[in-house]
Design a protein around this motif. Structure first.
Motif, PDB file in Angstrom:
ATOM      1  N   ARG A   1       0.828  -1.180   0.009  1.00  0.00           N
ATOM      2  CA  ARG A   1       0.067  -0.148  -0.131  1.00  0.00           C
ATOM      3  C   ARG A   1       0.923   1.232  -0.201  1.00  0.00           C
ATOM      4  O   ARG A   1       0.679   2.321  -0.781  1.00  0.00           O
ATOM      5  CB  ARG A   1      -0.778   0.029   1.105  1.00  0.00           C
ATOM      6  N   GLU A   2       2.077   1.046   0.837  1.00  0.00           N
ATOM      7  CA  GLU A   2       2.960   2.496   0.944  1.00  0.00           C
ATOM      8  C   GLU A   2       3.829   2.607  -0.422  1.00  0.00           C
ATOM      9  O   GLU A   2       3.956   3.802  -0.685  1.00  0.00           O
ATOM     10  CB  GLU A   2       3.887   2.164   1.859  1.00  0.00           C
ATOM     11  N   GLN A   3       3.671   1.387  -1.259  1.00  0.00           N
ATOM     12  CA  GLN A   3       4.463   1.771  -2.748  1.00  0.00           C
ATOM     13  C   GLN A   3       3.415   2.158  -3.741  1.00  0.00           C
ATOM     14  O   GLN A   3       3.809   2.455  -4.650  1.00  0.00           O
ATOM     15  CB  GLN A   3       5.027   0.186  -3.072  1.00  0.00           C
ATOM     16  N   GLY A   4       2.089   2.519  -3.211  1.00  0.00           N
ATOM     17  CA  GLY A   4       1.348   3.218  -4.150  1.00  0.00           C
ATOM     18  C   GLY A   4       0.348   2.266  -5.077  1.00  0.00           C
ATOM     19  O   GLY A   4      -0.263   2.712  -5.734  1.00  0.00           O
ATOM     20  N   PHE A   5       0.261   0.982  -4.414  1.00  0.00           N
ATOM     21  CA  PHE A   5      -0.645   0.191  -5.114  1.00  0.00           C
ATOM     22  C   PHE A   5      -2.174   0.599  -4.307  1.00  0.00           C
ATOM     23  O   PHE A   5      -2.336   0.492  -3.262  1.00  0.00           O
ATOM     24  CB  PHE A   5      -0.264  -1.297  -4.698  1.00  0.00           C
ATOM     25  N   GLU A   6      -2.940   1.124  -5.206  1.00  0.00           N
ATOM     26  CA  GLU A   6      -4.138   1.772  -5.077  1.00  0.00           C
ATOM     27  C   GLU A   6      -5.308   0.409  -4.394  1.00  0.00           C
ATOM     28  O   GLU A   6      -6.089   0.751  -3.743  1.00  0.00           O
ATOM     29  CB  GLU A   6      -4.605   2.431  -5.835  1.00  0.00           C
TER      30      GLU A   6
END
Length: 306
Positions: free
Chosen positions: A274-279
């Motif tokens: 989630r922190e890596q930008g996976f929405e």
């Protein structure tokens, strides 16, 4: 009059004898009316549907799929077959796989579910068990199920201990035996991993070959944080990939027969992605479920139905 009374006990005895004979005949021959389905002794003695323990219950037709057998290997490569224990070699690395294509309509768009076993490969050793139930769910969405066996041959069979060897073999298997042979929709490739298989997805597949996951991935009983991305996913992948973690609250490694703390791994892994930008990250931690109790076929159905 006296002689008539004397005969009475004899007549009573004869009548009783006739009644007993008639009752005996009824018991021996039984009722002449056919039994209904509810009254069928065999039906009432039958146990629960084969996939009920994995979350698919009757009257759902997928609850009791046709058993798989080695005879279907005679149709290996043909549409509608179940191919068991097929051998595949790539760059000198060899292992096996099961491929379930039964009930898949190849005149329509076809998807793929790649299912990675846990450490030890117990599910792979029983292709008529959980895997057949997962295949029935996948086929109902017109998807094949690929269930490979890790090429790892040292110690316990794992996916994640030698990712640099196992991942290239896995990707070549998917490409050669599935994508090139059956030409499914390459935008509808899903991954499902259990325990060590979930770790393989989050430590190997997603961070190193994100292009191989085009539909989404579901991690059951694990799926930790890799700490770094080896290959940057595209903005579209970050926005669209459906990533699901499901691990029970009791799956914390506190019991000797399940020492892996899958709960912490899943919490850390889902947070990291989630922190890596996976929405599209979803994490569920069902109360009272342990490492072996999650209904995996129902989970797959719920994920594919979204």
């Amino acid at each position: 009059m006296t002689r008539g009374l004397a005969r009475l006990p004899v007549l009573v005895a004869a009548v009783l004898a006739v009644i007993l004979v008639l009752l005996g005949l009824l018991v021996f021959f039984g009722p002449t009316v056919p039994l209904s389905q509810d009254e069928d002794p065999e039906a009432s003695a039958a146990g629960p549907a084969r996939c009920e323990e994995h979350g698919i219950s009757s009257p759902d037709p997928r609850a009791d799929p046709e058993p798989v057998s080695g005879a279907e290997n005679e149709a290996a490569g043909a549409e509608g077959a179940v191919q068991l224990d097929q051998e595949f070699t790539a760059d000198g690395v060899t292992s096996g796989y099961h491929l379930y294509t039964r009930d898949v309509d190849f005149d329509e768009s076809v998807g793929v579910v790649v299912r990675l076993h846990g450490d030890g490969g117990a599910e792979y050793a029983d292709p008529d068990g959980l895997l057949n139930c997962l295949a029935a769910v996948a086929a109902s969405h017109n998807m094949m199920l690929l269930a490979p066996l890790t090429p790892d041959v040292e110690g316990e069979e794992t996916w994640w201990e030698d990712i640099s060897t196992n991942l290239p073999w896995l990707q070549d298997l998917l490409s050669t035996r599935v994508l090139e042979t059956y030409a499914p929709d390459t935008e509808d490739v899903w991954w499902m991993g259990y325990s060590g298989g979930a770790e393989m997805i989050t430590y190997g597949v997603l961070p190193r070959t994100p292009q191989a996951v085009t539909g989404g991935a579901v991690m059951i009983g694990g799926g930790g944080s890799p700490g770094a991305l080896r290959e940057e996913p595209t903005a579209e992948q970050r926005a669209s990939l459906d990533l699901t973690w499901i691990t029970g609250t009791l799956d914390d490694g506190s019991v000797p027969y399940a020492p892996f703390d899958a709960l912490t791994a899943a919490q850390e892994g889902s947070s990291w992605y989630r922190e890596q930008g996976f929405e599209q990250v979803r994490a569920e931690f069902p109360e009272g479920e342990d490492h072996f109790s999650l209904p995996q076929a129902r989970i797959l159905e719920d994920v594919l139905r979204q």
